[in-house]
Design an enzyme around this catalytic site. Structure first.
Site, mmCIF file in Angstrom:
data_model
loop_
_atom_site.group_PDB
_atom_site.id
_atom_site.type_symbol
_atom_site.label_atom_id
_atom_site.label_comp_id
_atom_site.label_asym_id
_atom_site.label_seq_id
_atom_site.Cartn_x
_atom_site.Cartn_y
_atom_site.Cartn_z
ATOM 1 C CB ALA A 36 27.710 57.032 1.386
ATOM 2 C CG ASN A 87 28.614 60.622 -0.169
ATOM 3 O OD1 ASN A 87 28.631 59.864 -1.127
ATOM 4 N ND2 ASN A 87 27.762 60.473 0.831
ATOM 5 N NE ARG A 88 35.549 62.355 -2.852
ATOM 6 C CZ ARG A 88 36.288 61.295 -2.582
ATOM 7 N NH1 ARG A 88 36.522 60.407 -3.512
ATOM 8 N NH2 ARG A 88 36.811 61.105 -1.392
ATOM 9 C CB SER A 89 28.970 57.112 -2.083
ATOM 10 O OG SER A 89 28.464 55.823 -2.252
#
Ligand code: CTP
Length: 205
Positions: free
Chosen positions: A67, A1-3
């Site tokens: 995340a 994810n973009r965390s």
């Protein structure tokens, strides 16, 4: 994810500034980690689960902002997957829910704070996580709002407590969100009169 890791690092930095001994378990990021007491870099959800569980055994306060991937491929091929074999089906298996596991093994007086990333029904879903994972505080994050969630320097969160009360915070820097979370942790420790071992997280002067 973009965390990006920004929220977790802000929490570690804010705790460090208050004089806490900070053990930071961090997945891969592109930002500089704060100068904490112990930095444990990990790559996979499995490595994070092991490191976090180990450090949680001695921690007075656990804050889980990572995340973490909920699923991983069940099989890792050692070699190259050849195209002529056709379109592969990737079978997934669940990873450990690190926070739920730490909460299950909670020691007396230990304070456990979780985060919730949601795109729909923020409060409802976050409240369900607070109950299911038996947390002392849940920081709910609508990651679909601009200026909140992944990769930005600000966040818009609502704090949820086990007695049902909620505190919606305005948009603010992640470091400030971290300090607001730590203020609540300090307050909880004061109320529960847990004096030993001392967390080292002090109120801001
Ligand atoms: N978390 C964790 N281990 C996982 C997944 C999540 O410790 N494998 C933690 C996160 O760090 C966060 C909290 O659990 O503190 C909630 O994570 P979130 O991704 O919002 O929700 P999930 O519990 O994974 O549920 P869902 O993805 O279905 O919303």
């Amino acid at each position: 994810n973009r965390s990006s890791g920004k929220m977790g690092y802000a929490l570690a930095e804010a705790s460090r500034r208050r004089g806490a001994r900070v053990l930071l378990v961090s997945g891969p990021t592109r930002i500089e980690p704060p100068a904490v007491s112990v930095l444990e870099p990990v790559r996979t959800a499995k490595e994070m689960a092991e490191a976090a569980a180990r450090h949680a055994e001695t921690a007075t306060v656990v804050v889980m902002a990572a995340a973490v991937a909920d699923f991983r491929p069940a099989i890792a091929h050692a070699g190259k997957i050849k195209k002529r074999q056709g379109v592969p089906t990737v079978k997934l298996e669940p990873t450990t829910d690190i926070l739920a596991e730490i909460s299950r093994r909670r020691r007396d007086g230990q304070i456990i704070v979780g985060f919730a990333a949601e795109t729909d029904h923020l409060i409802e879903n976050a409240a369900a996580k607070l109950r299911a994972k038996r947390l002392d505080l849940l920081v709910a994050n609508d990651v679909s709002q601009s200026g909140a969630g992944f990769d930005v320097d600000t966040n818009i969160v609502t704090l949820l407590f086990p007695d049902g009360h909620k505190l919606a915070l305005e948009k603010m820097a992640k470091l400030e969100v971290a300090n607001r979370v730590l203020d609540e942790v300090v307050e909880m420790r004061r109320k529960s009169e847990v004096r030993s071992p001392k967390s080292g997280i002090e109120s801001r002067k």
